[in-house]
Design an enzyme around this catalytic site. Structure first.
Site, PDB file in Angstrom:
ATOM      1  N   ARG A   1     -46.096 103.271  96.844  1.00 39.65           N
ATOM      2  CA  ARG A   1     -45.845 104.007  98.089  1.00 39.65           C
ATOM      3  C   ARG A   1     -44.664 104.937  97.891  1.00 39.65           C
ATOM      4  O   ARG A   1     -43.830 104.735  97.030  1.00 39.65           O
ATOM      5  CB  ARG A   1     -45.554 103.032  99.233  1.00 39.65           C
ATOM      6  CG  ARG A   1     -46.811 102.367  99.761  1.00 39.65           C
ATOM      7  CD  ARG A   1     -46.498 101.496 100.940  1.00 39.65           C
ATOM      8  NE  ARG A   1     -46.487 102.222 102.184  1.00 39.65           N
ATOM      9  CZ  ARG A   1     -45.492 102.205 103.056  1.00 39.65           C
ATOM     10  NH1 ARG A   1     -44.395 101.519 102.813  1.00 39.65           N
ATOM     11  NH2 ARG A   1     -45.559 102.885 104.184  1.00 39.65           N
TER      12      ARG A   1
ATOM     13  N   LYS B   1     -40.986  90.525  95.122  1.00 43.59           N
ATOM     14  CA  LYS B   1     -42.294  91.170  95.322  1.00 43.59           C
ATOM     15  C   LYS B   1     -43.340  90.613  94.361  1.00 43.59           C
ATOM     16  O   LYS B   1     -43.120  90.564  93.151  1.00 43.59           O
ATOM     17  CB  LYS B   1     -42.134  92.681  95.132  1.00 43.59           C
ATOM     18  CG  LYS B   1     -43.399  93.468  95.396  1.00 43.59           C
ATOM     19  CD  LYS B   1     -43.067  94.853  95.874  1.00 43.59           C
ATOM     20  CE  LYS B   1     -44.270  95.743  95.977  1.00 43.59           C
ATOM     21  NZ  LYS B   1     -44.006  96.958  96.743  1.00 43.59           N
TER      22      LYS B   1
ATOM     23  N   ARG C   1     -36.271  97.656 104.446  1.00 46.01           N
ATOM     24  CA  ARG C   1     -35.405  96.844 103.587  1.00 46.01           C
ATOM     25  C   ARG C   1     -34.856  95.703 104.425  1.00 46.01           C
ATOM     26  O   ARG C   1     -34.406  95.915 105.554  1.00 46.01           O
ATOM     27  CB  ARG C   1     -34.264  97.728 103.080  1.00 46.01           C
ATOM     28  CG  ARG C   1     -33.420  97.069 102.023  1.00 46.01           C
ATOM     29  CD  ARG C   1     -32.319  97.996 101.555  1.00 46.01           C
ATOM     30  NE  ARG C   1     -31.353  98.237 102.620  1.00 46.01           N
ATOM     31  CZ  ARG C   1     -30.711  99.378 102.825  1.00 46.01           C
ATOM     32  NH1 ARG C   1     -30.962 100.423 102.055  1.00 46.01           N
ATOM     33  NH2 ARG C   1     -29.834  99.512 103.802  1.00 46.01           N
TER      34      ARG C   1
END
Ligand code: BTN
Length: 330
Positions: free
Chosen positions: A122, A187, A321
């Site tokens: 992204r 992640k 974030r």
């Protein structure tokens, strides 16, 4: 693709297939099997290592692929896909599976590759795609839903991934709005949705997923903490199986999304939402927005408490974030 490149790719595939058993293979044995010289095998091995395949060289013995897993091209895998009604394009090396599917779109079509030269994340980021290590795939979905109702789609894809991975024993997975699958703030997977076509007609939706499966020691330039299924599991995982389970879940959830909208996934999202009641920063092109995340609305937009007001944030080109401060009560 030129026939020379095709030939080289086929040699690289054959070499990976020989190493797929996880055993140590001498350079000579590999050379004999490929009918090439030992020096050429060494070149191919170098090339695979440059592409990120984690090969060990055992002195005096040969080469070993520690996190070996089958390539995504065998017949059993292909028939399992067609049993799901999915057509398939496989390549060893792709620029980007999203780009490939965009240029040659088909509904219920899967494009997967073992390596991406220009994998896209992204907001113009790169997606690291080490060879035959993780999953990089794009699924084509044609829908009559208007573009305004697709805001929750990346969340539905994330939910589908968690729902597919949980029965395999991967517990405590979380989702970070709008497109990350995470474990313990690291992640595990990212989702990139791209659209083709006329907003008033049938939309061609490209659902791109990168899932860290067997990546363990990548000397990578990944700019955030990451983890992989193999790290969580303590040993390598068969990628084909994971992909089939995800696709099966994705297909049934896409149907439900088309029929009932995101609202039918809102509760599931709340169960997996990593940021609920946490201080977060929304990073936008023009400025940053700080606040406390309050879940999502019935379209999948983020609810953010900022400056004493509840604001609605749409996914578009923003990213989120989680701030260090942690959780806020209420
Ligand atoms: C992100 O978290 O930034 C989204 C990453 C999406 C990566 C996948 S890998 C397969 C597909 N092809 C691409 O070029 N990107 C997506």
């Amino acid at each position: 693709m030129s026939s020379k490149t095709e030939h080289k790719e086929s040699q690289l595939s054959q070499l990976i297939e020989l190493l797929q058993d996880g055993e140590c293979h001498s350079g000579q044995k590999l050379a004999d099997r490929l009918s090439v010289s030992r020096a050429y095998v060494w070149k191919l091995i170098q090339q695979l290592q440059d592409y990120g395949l984690e090969l060990e060289s055992v002195s005096g013995k040969g080469y070993l692929w520690l996190s070996a897993s089958s390539l995504l091209n065998d017949d059993k895998f292909k028939s399992a896909l067609s049993a799901l009604g999915i057509s398939y394009d496989y390549s060893l090396i792709s620029q980007s599976t999203n780009e490939e599917l965009k240029n040659n779109f088909c509904d219920k079509h899967l494009v997967a590759a073992e390596y991406q030269e220009a994998g896209r994340g992204r907001r113009g980021r790169n997606w690291q795609s080490p060879m035959a290590t993780n999953l990089y795939f794009s699924y084509g979905w044609k829908t009559e839903l208007p573009v305004q109702q697709l805001g929750g789609l990346s969340l539905v894809v994330g939910i589908s991934m968690v729902e597919a991975l949980e029965p395999m024993g991967f517990d405590d997975l979380k989702l970070k709005w709008p497109n990350d699958v995470r474990f313990a703030q690291k992640k595990l997977a990212g989702i990139l949705i791209e659209l083709n076509g006329d907003a008033s007609g049938d939309l061609e939706v490209i659902i791109g997923v990168g899932l860290n499966v067997n990546m363990q020691n990548q000397k990578s330039e990944i700019d955030q903490d990451w983890t992989s299924l193999a790290i969580l599991n303590g040993k390598p995982i068969a990628r084909q199986n994971v992909l089939l389970l995800i696709l099966e879940k994705l297909q049934s959830n896409l149907k439900r999304f088309e029929q009932n909208g995101f609202i039918s996934f809102q509760d599931a999202w709340n169960c997996y939402d990593e940021t609920l009641n946490k201080e977060v920063t929304i990073i936008r092109a023009q400025d940053d927005l700080h606040g406390v995340a309050k879940g999502v609305d019935d379209t999948g937009a983020l609810l953010l408490e900022a400056d004493g007001e509840l604001q609605t944030v749409y996914a578009g080109e923003v990213s989120l974030r989680v701030d260090d401060v942690g959780s806020v009560n209420g």
